[in-house]
Design an enzyme around this catalytic site. Sequence first.
Site, PDB file in Angstrom:
ATOM      1  N   TYR A 161       0.821  -1.222   0.000  1.00 30.17           N
ATOM      2  CA  TYR A 161       0.000   0.000   0.000  1.00 30.17           C
ATOM      3  C   TYR A 161       0.855   1.274   0.000  1.00 30.17           C
ATOM      4  CZ  TYR A 161      -3.881   3.130   1.143  1.00 30.17           C
ATOM      5  OH  TYR A 161      -4.809   4.143   1.113  1.00 30.17           O
ATOM      6  N   LYS A 165       1.438   4.050  -3.065  1.00 34.19           N
ATOM      7  CA  LYS A 165       1.032   5.457  -2.938  1.00 34.19           C
ATOM      8  C   LYS A 165       2.225   6.386  -3.135  1.00 34.19           C
ATOM      9  CE  LYS A 165      -3.357   4.799  -2.098  1.00 34.19           C
ATOM     10  NZ  LYS A 165      -4.381   5.257  -3.045  1.00 34.19           N
TER      11      LYS A 165
END
Length: 266
Positions: A161, A165
Amino acid sequence: MTLGADWLDLKDRVAVVTGAGGGIGAAVASELARNGVRIAALDINEDGALATAEHLKKAGTDAIGFRVDIADESSVREAAETVAARYGPADILINNAGVMRSGDLSELSLSDWQFVLDVNLTGYLLCARTFGEAMRESGRGSIVHVSSISAAHPQASSGAYSPSKAAVSMLSRTLAFEWGPFGVRSNVVAPGMTRTPLTESFYEQPGVLEARAAVVPLRRVGAPQDLADVCTWLASDRSAYVTGQEIAVDGGFTQTLMSHVPRPGY
Ligand SMILES: NC(=O)c1ccc[n+]([C@@H]2O[C@H](COP(=O)([O-])OP(=O)(O)OC[C@H]3O[C@@H](n4cnc5c(N)ncnc54)[C@H](O)[C@@H]3O)[C@@H](O)[C@H]2O)c1
């Protein structure tokens, strides 16, 4: 122009919002619609996309909603054709659809790693490239990527994750550089702790909401509307000279690093 109630001046623009079936995406679609924007609500969850479009139509907005998998190039291409046939070229892209697969990096399966990168990073590139083509041709466009404060602050046990990002930040800055000469802007909005279906399970535990609010300078957990307001400003010409930038919408949470330092006497 005279700045007034309609200072964003977005009426009749066309926006594509990914992940519009719920959470932040649905709130951004609603805020843009309130400002007169025509909306294409895209989501892998067809029911969610349709429900958002239906809700907007009832409120008087010209909206369509349909299923798209942003990680699938042909699905994104078809979506662009559908939007172009209905509205012409999109002026605004809100790259928002995102996923999470938990796990420590030492044991995360490669399929979970790849799945998150495919959606959170490659999906953003595919949408930017596909919807951005017409923007570059028309000489006008604003792309807003919904990233996360975890792009700059590692979020442990969350698999790919944070890396995904972080890569979105550089994707956005590179697009800003490459497409600026064509009149297309690219910016990032980085949500902090925001209560949405993605994070709702955390708040089911008693006391979590209060404990999270207590570590945020503005003393509350964020709401999807907090993101919607900033995305709408970035989508509009009121931010016409802003590109390649990143705005944390986190109530000041990322400014609290020094609170971890023991300082006897203070
Ligand atoms: N909620 C938070 O605290 C928080 C914090 C930081 C960043 N974010 C980011 O904000 C964005 C929105 O998150 P949210 O909290 O509203 O989550 P959410 O789960 O409520 O919404 C995400 C939407 O994306 C859709 N989606 C997932 N994969 C897709 C795909 N391949 N193609 C098309 N649609 C797909 C889902 O169906 C869902 O409707 C995400 O990018 C997320 O990473 C959220």
